[in-house]
Design a protein around this motif. Structure first.
Motif, mmCIF file in Angstrom:
data_model
loop_
_atom_site.group_PDB
_atom_site.id
_atom_site.type_symbol
_atom_site.label_atom_id
_atom_site.label_comp_id
_atom_site.label_asym_id
_atom_site.label_seq_id
_atom_site.Cartn_x
_atom_site.Cartn_y
_atom_site.Cartn_z
ATOM 1 N N SER A 22 0.841 -1.201 0.000
ATOM 2 C CA SER A 22 0.000 0.000 0.000
ATOM 3 C C SER A 22 0.878 1.254 0.000
ATOM 4 O O SER A 22 0.570 2.231 -0.669
ATOM 5 C CB SER A 22 -0.975 0.004 1.173
ATOM 6 O OG SER A 22 -0.310 0.136 2.408
ATOM 7 N N ALA A 23 1.987 1.220 0.727
ATOM 8 C CA ALA A 23 2.895 2.357 0.726
ATOM 9 C C ALA A 23 3.525 2.508 -0.660
ATOM 10 O O ALA A 23 3.642 3.617 -1.186
ATOM 11 C CB ALA A 23 3.979 2.195 1.792
ATOM 12 N N GLU A 75 2.234 10.608 7.316
ATOM 13 C CA GLU A 75 1.373 10.053 8.371
ATOM 14 C C GLU A 75 1.608 8.566 8.535
ATOM 15 O O GLU A 75 1.737 8.047 9.637
ATOM 16 C CB GLU A 75 -0.100 10.256 8.002
ATOM 17 C CG GLU A 75 -0.791 11.434 8.662
ATOM 18 C CD GLU A 75 -2.247 11.549 8.221
ATOM 19 O OE1 GLU A 75 -2.621 12.636 7.722
ATOM 20 O OE2 GLU A 75 -2.995 10.554 8.368
ATOM 21 N N PHE A 76 1.624 7.852 7.398
ATOM 22 C CA PHE A 76 1.803 6.409 7.421
ATOM 23 C C PHE A 76 3.141 6.047 8.054
ATOM 24 O O PHE A 76 3.228 5.191 8.939
ATOM 25 C CB PHE A 76 1.727 5.868 5.986
ATOM 26 C CG PHE A 76 1.775 4.369 5.896
ATOM 27 C CD1 PHE A 76 2.994 3.702 5.784
ATOM 28 C CD2 PHE A 76 0.612 3.619 5.908
ATOM 29 C CE1 PHE A 76 3.043 2.319 5.699
ATOM 30 C CE2 PHE A 76 0.649 2.232 5.818
ATOM 31 C CZ PHE A 76 1.868 1.581 5.720
ATOM 32 N N ASN A 108 -0.008 11.941 3.198
ATOM 33 C CA ASN A 108 -0.435 10.595 3.583
ATOM 34 C C ASN A 108 0.751 9.698 3.922
ATOM 35 O O ASN A 108 0.717 8.917 4.873
ATOM 36 C CB ASN A 108 -1.218 9.939 2.441
ATOM 37 C CG ASN A 108 -2.610 10.525 2.287
ATOM 38 O OD1 ASN A 108 -3.128 11.138 3.215
ATOM 39 N ND2 ASN A 108 -3.192 10.353 1.125
ATOM 40 N N LEU A 109 1.821 9.812 3.109
ATOM 41 C CA LEU A 109 2.998 8.976 3.333
ATOM 42 C C LEU A 109 3.688 9.356 4.646
ATOM 43 O O LEU A 109 4.159 8.490 5.383
ATOM 44 C CB LEU A 109 3.968 9.094 2.146
ATOM 45 C CG LEU A 109 3.492 8.389 0.864
ATOM 46 C CD1 LEU A 109 4.309 8.860 -0.351
ATOM 47 C CD2 LEU A 109 3.605 6.871 0.995
ATOM 48 N N ALA A 162 0.930 3.926 -3.036
ATOM 49 C CA ALA A 162 0.736 5.359 -2.800
ATOM 50 C C ALA A 162 1.905 6.154 -3.385
ATOM 51 O O ALA A 162 1.710 7.212 -3.969
ATOM 52 C CB ALA A 162 0.594 5.634 -1.314
#
Lengths: 205, 206
Positions: free
Chosen positions: A91-92, A136-137, A133-134, A95
């Motif tokens: 998922s990373a 945060e992840f 988003n990255l 993204a």
């Protein structure tokens, strides 16, 4: 003994680079074929998907950059330790594609006005949203001070190393993403990666 | 006992459909959450601010292809060896060029632009991808079986979905040059668990 793997791509980073980073991190030897654009038409029709890169292994020709990249990650244990971790790694990586997906269209756009529009959209909207988003992840795993997923290197870390090149080179404001930038330094400084980056040819893409 | 998996998406096929096909083929129960007006409220709580998501063992997985691949592996539909997995995934990546245009085309409001991109898709993109897929399929058991190996993988399900989107974009798309693909489609649609799923599947606009 001849290397088991042959990776063929153009003379650039592009869609072959994450695979090369995986080989480097794993310390595995391989035959690296770099084609000039002029050599491409002759072999195009013989490739399974009429595209590069391809990876030859055990008499099989694998095409589609992400499929062969994930294959290599699994070959060398860089895919994630459990099925759930694999999914988080992927998922990373998925993204991060949004960071470099726009790169080639912008690079090859001949219409100056359109190119400027696309660049602005990327720099001011797309890249910052994806990076947020990255960031945060990454921060949700050991406060962002380790790897993207789990406790050891996976191809998500390498995909990010490649992907973040794009916003950096296009002068996206990176001050809002300190964990990503620190992660980038950590991965760049891993001995095998540092050695690879030092020897990597300088190419326009 | 409550199902182990919850799949959340909008009320449509879209980016969740291959995952649903996988659950159907595997015969595994799951919670199929379809959101509508609730979307803005939950968006910020999602790892990638997008749907679908898959909840399993207290973890929230985002990114449609990542969670779809996860499910394929959970239920043994990913391919039997590392090389087979890569071949399966290469078919999926290639198919993405068929269904990737679906949203841009369907969501284009400018009628002139929509006609242009649809024509390019129908006349250039789709035939080129289909030609490669037909060749690839034909190289495995002469195209009379599955896309990869000797049993169903999620590559077969992805192609089923990809052709659905193609026919939706152009209901009259000519498939005479791709006989193996059409026969494969019939075979997959007719597998009992798939046929049952397709019969019960809600009719949605996307």
């Amino acid at each position: 003994m001849a290397p088991k793997y042959t990776l063929t791509y153009f003379n650039g980073r592009g869609r072959g680079e994450i695979a090369r980073l995986i080989f480097a991190a794993a310390g595995v030897n391989y035959v690296e074929k770099r084609l000039e654009f002029s050599e491409w038409p002759a072999i195009k029709q013989s490739t399974p998907w009429k595209s590069l890169p391809i990876l030859e292994v055990d008499g099989v020709v694998l095409g589609q950059s992400l499929a062969l990249t994930r294959f290599l990650a699994r070959e060398f244990g860089l895919q994630g330790k459990t099925n759930v971790e694999q999914a988080l790694v992927e998922s990373a990586a998925e993204a991060s594609i949004d960071l470099y997906g726009d790169y080639f269209p912008i690079l090859f756009e001949n219409d100056e006005k359109k190119k400027t529009e696309m660049t602005e959209k990327y720099v001011n909207q797309t890249a910052p949203a994806v990076l947020k988003n990255l960031e945060e992840f990454l921060s949700s795993n050991k406060n962002g001070d380790g790897f993207f997923v789990g406790q050891s290197l996976t191809w998500a870390d390498l995909s990010m190393l490649y992907a973040v090149d794009q916003p950096v080179s296009m002068k996206v404001e990176m001050s809002g993403f300190p964990k990503i930038m620190a992660h980038r330094k950590r991965i760049e400084n891993l001995p095998k990666i540092a050695e690879y980056l030092k020897k990597r040819p300088n190419t326009p893409f | 006992m409550a199902p182990k998996y919850t799949l959340t998406y909008f009320n449509g096929r879209g980016r969740a459909e291959i995952a649903r096909l996988i659950f159907a083929v595997a015969g595994v129960d799951y919670v199929d959450k379809r959101v509508e007006s609730e979307w803005p409220a939950i968006k910020q709580s999602l790892p990638w601010k997008s749907l679908p998501i898959l909840e399993v063992d207290g973890v929230v997985l985002g990114q449609s292809l990542a969670l779809t691949r996860f499910l394929a592996r959970e239920f043994g539909l990913q391919g039997k060896t590392n090389v087979e997995q890569a071949l399966v995934e290469s078919v999926v990546e290639a198919s993405a060029d068929l269904y990737g245009e679906y949203y841009p085309i369907m969501m284009e409001e400018d009628e002139k632009k929509k006609a242009e991109i649809t024509e390019k898709y129908v006349k250039e993109t789709a035939p080129a991808v289909l030609k490669n897929l037909e060749e690839f399929l034909s190289s495995n058991n002469e195209g009379g079986g599955f896309f990869v190996g000797q049993s169903l993988t999620w590559a077969d399900l992805t192609v089923l979905y990809a052709l659905d989107t193609l026919f939706e974009i152009n209901t009259k798309f000519e498939m005479t040059d791709f006989p193996k693909m059409m026969a494969h489609r019939k075979r997959i649609e007719s597998l009992p668990k798939i046929a049952e799923y397709l019969k019960k599947r809600p009719n949605t606009t996307f």
